[in-house]
Structure formats: structure tokens, C-alpha cells
Scaffold this motif. Sequence first.
Motif, PDB file in Angstrom:
ATOM      1  N   TYR A  83     -12.730 -71.299 -22.284  1.00 52.41           N
ATOM      2  CA  TYR A  83     -12.885 -72.589 -21.489  1.00 52.41           C
ATOM      3  C   TYR A  83     -11.852 -73.495 -21.464  1.00 52.41           C
ATOM      4  CZ  TYR A  83     -17.890 -71.028 -22.235  1.00 52.41           C
ATOM      5  OH  TYR A  83     -19.078 -70.148 -22.138  1.00 52.41           O
ATOM      6  N   THR A  84     -11.755 -74.330 -20.344  1.00 55.58           N
ATOM      7  CA  THR A  84     -10.737 -75.119 -20.336  1.00 55.58           C
ATOM      8  C   THR A  84     -11.198 -76.572 -19.995  1.00 55.58           C
ATOM      9  OG1 THR A  84      -9.179 -73.498 -19.395  1.00 55.58           O
ATOM     10  CG2 THR A  84      -8.618 -75.887 -19.257  1.00 55.58           C
ATOM     11  N   VAL A  85     -10.836 -77.606 -20.937  1.00 58.77           N
ATOM     12  CA  VAL A  85     -11.326 -79.111 -20.757  1.00 58.77           C
ATOM     13  C   VAL A  85     -10.298 -80.041 -20.117  1.00 58.77           C
ATOM     14  CG1 VAL A  85     -12.272 -81.007 -21.873  1.00 58.77           C
ATOM     15  CG2 VAL A  85     -13.230 -78.811 -22.632  1.00 58.77           C
ATOM     16  N   SER A 123      -6.976 -75.676 -23.297  1.00 62.87           N
ATOM     17  CA  SER A 123      -7.269 -74.498 -22.852  1.00 62.87           C
ATOM     18  C   SER A 123      -7.550 -73.538 -23.990  1.00 62.87           C
ATOM     19  CB  SER A 123      -6.348 -74.118 -21.621  1.00 62.87           C
ATOM     20  OG  SER A 123      -4.896 -73.986 -22.465  1.00 62.87           O
ATOM     21  N   GLY A 124      -8.246 -72.377 -23.454  1.00 59.83           N
ATOM     22  CA  GLY A 124      -8.193 -71.246 -24.385  1.00 59.83           C
ATOM     23  C   GLY A 124      -9.496 -71.274 -25.563  1.00 59.83           C
ATOM     24  N   ILE A 125     -10.390 -72.480 -25.422  1.00 66.05           N
ATOM     25  CA  ILE A 125     -11.250 -72.587 -26.073  1.00 66.05           C
ATOM     26  C   ILE A 125     -12.311 -71.542 -26.264  1.00 66.05           C
ATOM     27  CG2 ILE A 125     -13.128 -74.515 -26.653  1.00 66.05           C
ATOM     28  CD1 ILE A 125     -11.474 -76.413 -25.078  1.00 66.05           C
ATOM     29  N   ALA A 146     -14.127 -75.999 -17.330  1.00 62.66           N
ATOM     30  CA  ALA A 146     -14.354 -74.816 -16.416  1.00 62.66           C
ATOM     31  C   ALA A 146     -14.332 -73.520 -17.200  1.00 62.66           C
ATOM     32  CB  ALA A 146     -13.164 -74.858 -15.352  1.00 62.66           C
ATOM     33  N   ALA A 147     -15.013 -72.435 -17.166  1.00 64.63           N
ATOM     34  CA  ALA A 147     -15.009 -71.274 -17.706  1.00 64.63           C
ATOM     35  C   ALA A 147     -13.786 -70.331 -17.197  1.00 64.63           C
ATOM     36  CB  ALA A 147     -16.273 -70.441 -17.521  1.00 64.63           C
ATOM     37  N   GLY A 173     -11.679 -62.472 -14.333  1.00 59.16           N
ATOM     38  CA  GLY A 173     -11.509 -62.622 -12.858  1.00 59.16           C
ATOM     39  C   GLY A 173     -10.825 -63.904 -12.572  1.00 59.16           C
ATOM     40  N   GLY A 174     -10.618 -65.036 -13.474  1.00 63.88           N
ATOM     41  CA  GLY A 174      -9.963 -66.247 -13.101  1.00 63.88           C
ATOM     42  C   GLY A 174     -10.878 -67.333 -13.612  1.00 63.88           C
ATOM     43  N   GLN A 175     -10.270 -68.362 -13.219  1.00 64.21           N
ATOM     44  CA  GLN A 175     -11.091 -69.625 -13.576  1.00 64.21           C
ATOM     45  C   GLN A 175     -12.274 -69.839 -12.533  1.00 64.21           C
ATOM     46  OE1 GLN A 175      -8.947 -73.400 -14.129  1.00 64.21           O
ATOM     47  NE2 GLN A 175     -10.253 -74.379 -12.760  1.00 64.21           N
TER      48      GLN A 175
END
Length: 145
Positions: free
Chosen positions: A83-85, A105-107, A128-129, A133-135
Motif C-alpha cells: 500500500y501507498t499512503v 510506500s511499500g507498506i 492505494a493498493a 499489475g500496478g497501482q
Amino acid sequence: MDISPKYVTGTELKYTVNDLSPGVTYTVECMSSNGEDSCDSSMDMITLHPQVYDVKTDKGVSDESPSLTVSWTAVSDESGITYTVWYSTSSVDEMEPPSGALTMSGITGTSTTLSGLTQGTMYYIWVAAVSLGGQGPYSTRVLNT
């Protein structure tokens, strides 16, 4: 996943496939009844991106606790999801963070702590997850003071 051919008739060529996995790219092939390719080339490859829901914060920021815990519901049991915050004191668009927003990022879990915040300041938060396949799309913006 192997999906048997489905036949669609009429002018509205639409078919729904359920139980697909986020981050996986699926190939779509469309053929007309005479065997000629009838797909729009933009429809040949589809990648599903996971969406984050239920983002919330634990409390407001205080002088005693200049931090904020942000949590959300996991998008899937699939491994490899991170996840990225993003967080910012300004927001131009509620659907995505502004350029210059601070990023974590990288959570790998479903929560993180934002530190060094200022009491009485409005913070805008998006999550965002990210899968193979990407964000995926941004969560709905969360506000906290």
C-alpha cells in the motif's frame, strides 16, 4: 483460469466475468460469427487493479501526540500486495493527492502512522493498493485535524 467461450448476440456485445484476481492481466479475444477479429485493440488486455476501501484515522492530532494512525481494509488475501499512503495539508481534487503530497510506500500491513504532524492543521489522506499489475485507484479522501 480457463473460461469457456461465451456467445453474445445482438448489438450490445457485453459479457461479465466474475471472480477475477487483482493484479492479474487477462487476455480477451472477440470473434465475429464469420471468424474475423472484431475486438477493439484497446480491449484485448485487461489488468484489474485492487481498490482500497474503509480508510479511517484513529483520532485528531494533539501537542502530546503529533501523529496519526491511518488504517484500511485489506484488498485481498493475495500475497505481494503493498500500500501507498499520501498525505497533504492541501487538496485540489478529492479523488487524488496533489503533487508534492508526502508519500509512504511499500507498506505491507493495513495501517501506518503519520508522524511529525501539527495540531489544528487539516490533513488530507489517500491510500492505494499496489499489486503485480500496478497501482490501483486512490481511496476516497479522508480528512483529519
